[in-house]
Design an enzyme around this catalytic site. Structure first.
Site, PDB file in Angstrom:
ATOM      1  N   SER A  98      39.836 112.393  58.036  1.00  6.19           N
ATOM      2  CA  SER A  98      38.645 111.798  58.622  1.00  6.19           C
ATOM      3  C   SER A  98      38.364 112.437  59.993  1.00  6.19           C
ATOM      4  O   SER A  98      38.255 113.656  60.078  1.00  6.19           O
ATOM      5  CB  SER A  98      38.846 110.278  58.714  1.00  6.19           C
ATOM      6  OG  SER A  98      37.621 109.638  58.912  1.00  6.19           O
ATOM      7  N   HIS A 116      37.268 105.881  51.044  1.00  5.87           N
ATOM      8  CA  HIS A 116      37.648 106.737  52.171  1.00  5.87           C
ATOM      9  C   HIS A 116      39.084 106.465  52.640  1.00  5.87           C
ATOM     10  O   HIS A 116      39.835 107.396  52.935  1.00  5.87           O
ATOM     11  CB  HIS A 116      36.665 106.506  53.317  1.00  5.87           C
ATOM     12  CG  HIS A 116      36.926 107.356  54.509  1.00  5.87           C
ATOM     13  ND1 HIS A 116      36.800 108.723  54.493  1.00  5.87           N
ATOM     14  CD2 HIS A 116      37.327 107.028  55.770  1.00  5.87           C
ATOM     15  CE1 HIS A 116      37.104 109.208  55.682  1.00  5.87           C
ATOM     16  NE2 HIS A 116      37.432 108.212  56.476  1.00  5.87           N
ATOM     17  N   ASP A 117      39.474 105.208  52.709  1.00  6.66           N
ATOM     18  CA  ASP A 117      40.818 104.865  53.199  1.00  6.66           C
ATOM     19  C   ASP A 117      41.937 105.382  52.295  1.00  6.66           C
ATOM     20  O   ASP A 117      43.116 105.288  52.681  1.00  6.66           O
ATOM     21  CB  ASP A 117      40.968 103.339  53.353  1.00  6.66           C
ATOM     22  CG  ASP A 117      40.602 102.852  54.750  1.00  6.66           C
ATOM     23  OD1 ASP A 117      40.484 103.697  55.650  1.00  6.66           O
ATOM     24  OD2 ASP A 117      40.453 101.630  54.917  1.00  6.66           O
ATOM     25  N   ARG A 120      33.510  96.712  63.045  1.00  6.06           N
ATOM     26  CA  ARG A 120      34.643  96.970  62.150  1.00  6.06           C
ATOM     27  C   ARG A 120      34.349  96.466  60.733  1.00  6.06           C
ATOM     28  O   ARG A 120      34.704  97.121  59.759  1.00  6.06           O
ATOM     29  CB  ARG A 120      35.904  96.303  62.698  1.00  6.06           C
ATOM     30  CG  ARG A 120      37.173  96.599  61.893  1.00  6.06           C
ATOM     31  CD  ARG A 120      37.516  98.085  61.895  1.00  6.06           C
ATOM     32  NE  ARG A 120      38.807  98.361  61.271  1.00  6.06           N
ATOM     33  CZ  ARG A 120      39.327  99.570  61.097  1.00  6.06           C
ATOM     34  NH1 ARG A 120      38.664 100.641  61.507  1.00  6.06           N
ATOM     35  NH2 ARG A 120      40.506  99.728  60.535  1.00  6.06           N
ATOM     36  N   ASP A 130      34.878 108.054  47.792  1.00  4.96           N
ATOM     37  CA  ASP A 130      34.590 107.979  49.229  1.00  4.96           C
ATOM     38  C   ASP A 130      33.073 107.896  49.440  1.00  4.96           C
ATOM     39  O   ASP A 130      32.350 108.868  49.205  1.00  4.96           O
ATOM     40  CB  ASP A 130      35.177 109.211  49.939  1.00  4.96           C
ATOM     41  CG  ASP A 130      35.137 109.108  51.464  1.00  4.96           C
ATOM     42  OD1 ASP A 130      34.309 108.330  51.993  1.00  4.96           O
ATOM     43  OD2 ASP A 130      35.926 109.817  52.109  1.00  4.96           O
TER      44      ASP A 130
HETATM   45  C1  ACO Z   1      48.887 100.623  59.377  1.00  2.80           C
HETATM   46  C2  ACO Z   1      48.132 100.333  60.663  1.00  2.80           C
HETATM   47  O1  ACO Z   1      47.239  99.539  60.684  1.00  2.80           O
HETATM   48  S1  ACO Z   1      48.570 101.167  62.052  1.00  2.80           S
HETATM   49  C3  ACO Z   1      47.441 100.751  63.294  1.00  2.80           C
HETATM   50  C4  ACO Z   1      46.669 101.953  63.611  1.00  2.80           C
HETATM   51  N1  ACO Z   1      45.560 102.034  62.712  1.00  2.80           N
HETATM   52  C5  ACO Z   1      45.332 103.141  62.051  1.00  2.80           C
HETATM   53  O2  ACO Z   1      46.031 104.096  62.109  1.00  2.80           O
HETATM   54  C6  ACO Z   1      44.100 103.117  61.261  1.00  2.80           C
HETATM   55  C7  ACO Z   1      44.422 103.500  59.905  1.00  2.80           C
HETATM   56  N2  ACO Z   1      44.901 102.393  59.113  1.00  2.80           N
HETATM   57  C8  ACO Z   1      44.057 101.600  58.432  1.00  2.80           C
HETATM   58  O3  ACO Z   1      42.863 101.712  58.539  1.00  2.80           O
HETATM   59  C9  ACO Z   1      44.651 100.550  57.562  1.00  2.80           C
HETATM   60  O4  ACO Z   1      45.835 100.103  58.100  1.00  2.80           O
HETATM   61  C10 ACO Z   1      44.930 101.036  56.113  1.00  2.80           C
HETATM   62  C11 ACO Z   1      43.657 101.551  55.516  1.00  2.80           C
HETATM   63  C12 ACO Z   1      45.937 102.141  56.110  1.00  2.80           C
HETATM   64  C13 ACO Z   1      45.512  99.897  55.288  1.00  2.80           C
HETATM   65  O5  ACO Z   1      44.781  98.789  55.471  1.00  2.80           O
HETATM   66  P1  ACO Z   1      45.472  97.354  55.460  1.00  2.80           P
HETATM   67  O6  ACO Z   1      44.804  96.543  56.467  1.00  2.80           O
HETATM   68  O7  ACO Z   1      46.935  97.459  55.549  1.00  2.80           O
HETATM   69  O8  ACO Z   1      45.229  96.847  54.015  1.00  2.80           O
HETATM   70  P2  ACO Z   1      44.157  95.832  53.459  1.00  2.80           P
HETATM   71  O9  ACO Z   1      42.771  96.345  53.709  1.00  2.80           O
HETATM   72  O10 ACO Z   1      44.527  95.576  52.085  1.00  2.80           O
HETATM   73  O11 ACO Z   1      44.300  94.507  54.333  1.00  2.80           O
HETATM   74  C14 ACO Z   1      45.466  93.759  54.277  1.00  2.80           C
HETATM   75  C15 ACO Z   1      45.354  92.608  55.246  1.00  2.80           C
HETATM   76  O12 ACO Z   1      44.215  91.824  54.871  1.00  2.80           O
HETATM   77  C16 ACO Z   1      44.621  90.453  54.759  1.00  2.80           C
HETATM   78  N3  ACO Z   1      43.792  89.825  53.760  1.00  2.80           N
HETATM   79  C17 ACO Z   1      43.703  90.155  52.442  1.00  2.80           C
HETATM   80  N4  ACO Z   1      42.830  89.327  51.840  1.00  2.80           N
HETATM   81  C18 ACO Z   1      42.361  88.462  52.774  1.00  2.80           C
HETATM   82  C19 ACO Z   1      41.433  87.376  52.744  1.00  2.80           C
HETATM   83  N5  ACO Z   1      40.791  87.018  51.650  1.00  2.80           N
HETATM   84  N6  ACO Z   1      41.198  86.724  53.901  1.00  2.80           N
HETATM   85  C20 ACO Z   1      41.841  87.075  55.058  1.00  2.80           C
HETATM   86  N7  ACO Z   1      42.718  88.102  55.133  1.00  2.80           N
HETATM   87  C21 ACO Z   1      42.976  88.777  54.000  1.00  2.80           C
HETATM   88  C22 ACO Z   1      46.063  90.522  54.349  1.00  2.80           C
HETATM   89  O13 ACO Z   1      46.733  89.325  54.668  1.00  2.80           O
HETATM   90  C23 ACO Z   1      46.580  91.692  55.142  1.00  2.80           C
HETATM   91  O14 ACO Z   1      46.926  91.244  56.437  1.00  2.80           O
HETATM   92  P3  ACO Z   1      47.957  92.071  57.396  1.00  2.80           P
HETATM   93  O15 ACO Z   1      47.229  93.289  57.886  1.00  2.80           O
HETATM   94  O16 ACO Z   1      48.285  91.123  58.497  1.00  2.80           O
HETATM   95  O17 ACO Z   1      49.126  92.420  56.538  1.00  2.80           O
HETATM   96  N1  HSE Z   2      40.801 103.271  58.313  1.00  5.95           N
HETATM   97  C1  HSE Z   2      40.523 104.407  59.101  1.00  5.95           C
HETATM   98  C2  HSE Z   2      39.202 104.947  58.673  1.00  5.95           C
HETATM   99  C3  HSE Z   2      38.612 106.042  59.509  1.00  5.95           C
HETATM  100  O1  HSE Z   2      38.960 107.242  58.918  1.00  5.95           O
HETATM  101  C4  HSE Z   2      40.548 104.061  60.568  1.00  5.95           C
HETATM  102  O2  HSE Z   2      40.364 102.892  60.881  1.00  5.95           O
HETATM  103  O3  HSE Z   2      40.781 104.919  61.393  1.00  5.95           O
END
Ligand code: ACO
Ligand code: HSE
Length: 402
Positions: free
Chosen positions: A183, A382-383, A255, A349
């Protein structure tokens, strides 16, 4: 604790907690608080001096937060640079702890025995300039002793790469075996290949275009407006708001919008169906759809880890991305890239669609997979480059073996 008067060396034991608290307030620790190379929690910091920007302005006394894993070989030929996406940071892999709620954002791809094997490679991950996870950004303190806020200069992707190139020099790394990113990180990867061709042996370009399109700018621009139209944004001068309030509603809305770009109808429909959750936050009929709850959750979670001014600066930097600007266009810029390349796109994506990666793969001369991108088939959209570790790891493994 007052970050602005912190002595040169910050005790690592208290920093993560105080740092996390600082981020809750929308600020990263002040520029000038650390000596280059001092460890603070998991992070180290490098000073790269003043950064000359494409705009003609200069960003003074720039600091880069970074983390490393593995050991740099005596020949200095095993370094891999990993560049994060829009809201990522230097914390590629664990451990989790105060200030790091997760075990990093790519532990399935980077680590011992992983595709980017830290038993073999020396992995370097900097936080981008303009961000809010330790590198100089809008929440850093400007030379006048006040946070930059909205005065922070406009940055381009090229400015950020110029900072990364200076950072690599500061670390004493003249050439990377690979520069890898997804990205926004992949936009940086492409610029590395053009701006510092001698420093890049291989590139991995995951889920990014050669130039941000009008459609993508449009998707980004409504998010910018969501932040700016929050009354608590105060033109970007919210760090010392009397009520301690920042533009959390606007940032959370941005967001939520972004999540819709990052995920897909297939995933959301299958995952949440028309499920209704009651008793959580009574609205209207006394509940809300599970998918609304999911978006609310992500919006709110985001405001606890990201600074709104940084979100604007980084999003505008992504809008600036055009590999061909001032280089006779994208095809000419791609044709000039010498590095061996992996180009990977995701079939679902809807943000940075496959068309962008097709243009890159067809324009590069040394891809390891022919004239078409590697297509990752996934319902995550995309994710997927952050989620589908096995497929992404295999593709990167092929590049590193080439
Ligand atoms: C891994 C990190 O976040 S590191 C922090 C730095 N951020 C980055 O580097 C950005 C890149 N990372 C990301 O964008 C994301 O972490 C991703 C794409 C890798 C994975 O996304 P995730 O948030 O882990 O997965 P997902 O979209 O399935 O969401 C899961 C969360 O939604 C919550 N959730 C799921 N369904 C629901 C609902 N109906 N209502 C409320 N919350 C919900 C879960 O409880 C879970 O909570 P948690 O984050 O406390 O475990
Ligand atoms: N999930 C990613 C998407 C942007 O590439 C982020 O939050 O950085």
């Amino acid at each position: 604790m007052d970050w602005q008067t912190t002595s040169e060396t910050v005790p690592a034991s208290i920093v993560p907690e105080a740092r996390a608290a600082h981020q809750l307030a929308g600020r990263a620790p002040a520029t000038g608080a650390w000596r280059a190379g001092d460890p603070v929690g998991d992070r180290r910091f490098a000073r790269i001096g003043d950064l000359a920007l494409e705009s003609g302005q200069a960003l003074p006394d720039v600091r880069i937060a970074y983390e490393t894993w593995g050991t740099l070989a005596p020949a200095r030929d095993n370094a891999i640079l990993v560049l994060h996406a829009l809201t990522g940071d230097s914390h590629v892999l664990g451990p989790a702890g105060p200030g790091h709620p997760s075990a990093g954002w790519w532990p399935g791809v980077v680590g011992p025995g992983r595709a980017i094997d830290t038993d073999r490679w020396f992995v370097v991950a900097p936080n981008v300039v303009g961000g809010c996870q330790g590198s100089t950004g809008p929440s850093s303190v400007a030379p006048d002793g006040v946070e930059w806020g909205a005065r922070f200069p406009f940055l381009t992707i090229r400015d950020q790469v110029a900072a990364q190139i200076a950072f690599a020099r500061e670390l004493g790394i003249e050439r990377f075996a690979a520069v890898v990113g997804g990205s926004m990180g992949a936009m940086h990867v492409l610029e590395w290949a053009v701006m510092a061709p001698d420093a890049v042996e291989r590139i991995a370009v995951l889920a990014a275009p050669a130039a941000t399109t009008a459609d993508q700018i449009a998707l980004n621009s409504v998010q910018l407006e969501a932040v700016r139209s929050d009354p608590a944004f105060r033109g970007g001068a919210y760090y010392d708001a009397p009520d301690g309030d920042g533009p959390t509603r606007g940032l959370a809305l941005a967001r939520r919008m972004a999540m819709l770009n990052y995920r897909t109808p297939v995933e959301l429909n299958q995952r949440f169906e028309r499920s209704w959750q009651s008793g959580l936050d009574p609205l209207g009929g006394g509940g809300r759809f599970a998918v609304e709850s999911y978006l609310d959750f992500h919006g709110n979670k985001f405001t606890r880890r990201f600074d709104a001014n940084s979100y604007l600066v980084l999003t505008e930097a992504m809008n600036s991305h055009d590999l061909g600007r001032g280089r006779d266009g994208v095809p000419a810029a791609l044709d000039g890239i010498e590095a061996r390349a992996l180009v990977l796109g995701i079939d679902s994506d809807r943000y940075f669609s496959l068309e962008g990666q097709r243009e890159i793969a067809r324009g590069l001369r040394r891809t390891v997979h022919g004239d078409e991108p590697v297509v990752l088939r996934s319902d995550y959209g995309h994710d997927a480059f952050l989620i589908e570790d096995d497929a992404v790891g295999r593709a990167i493994g092929d590049l590193l073996a080439a």
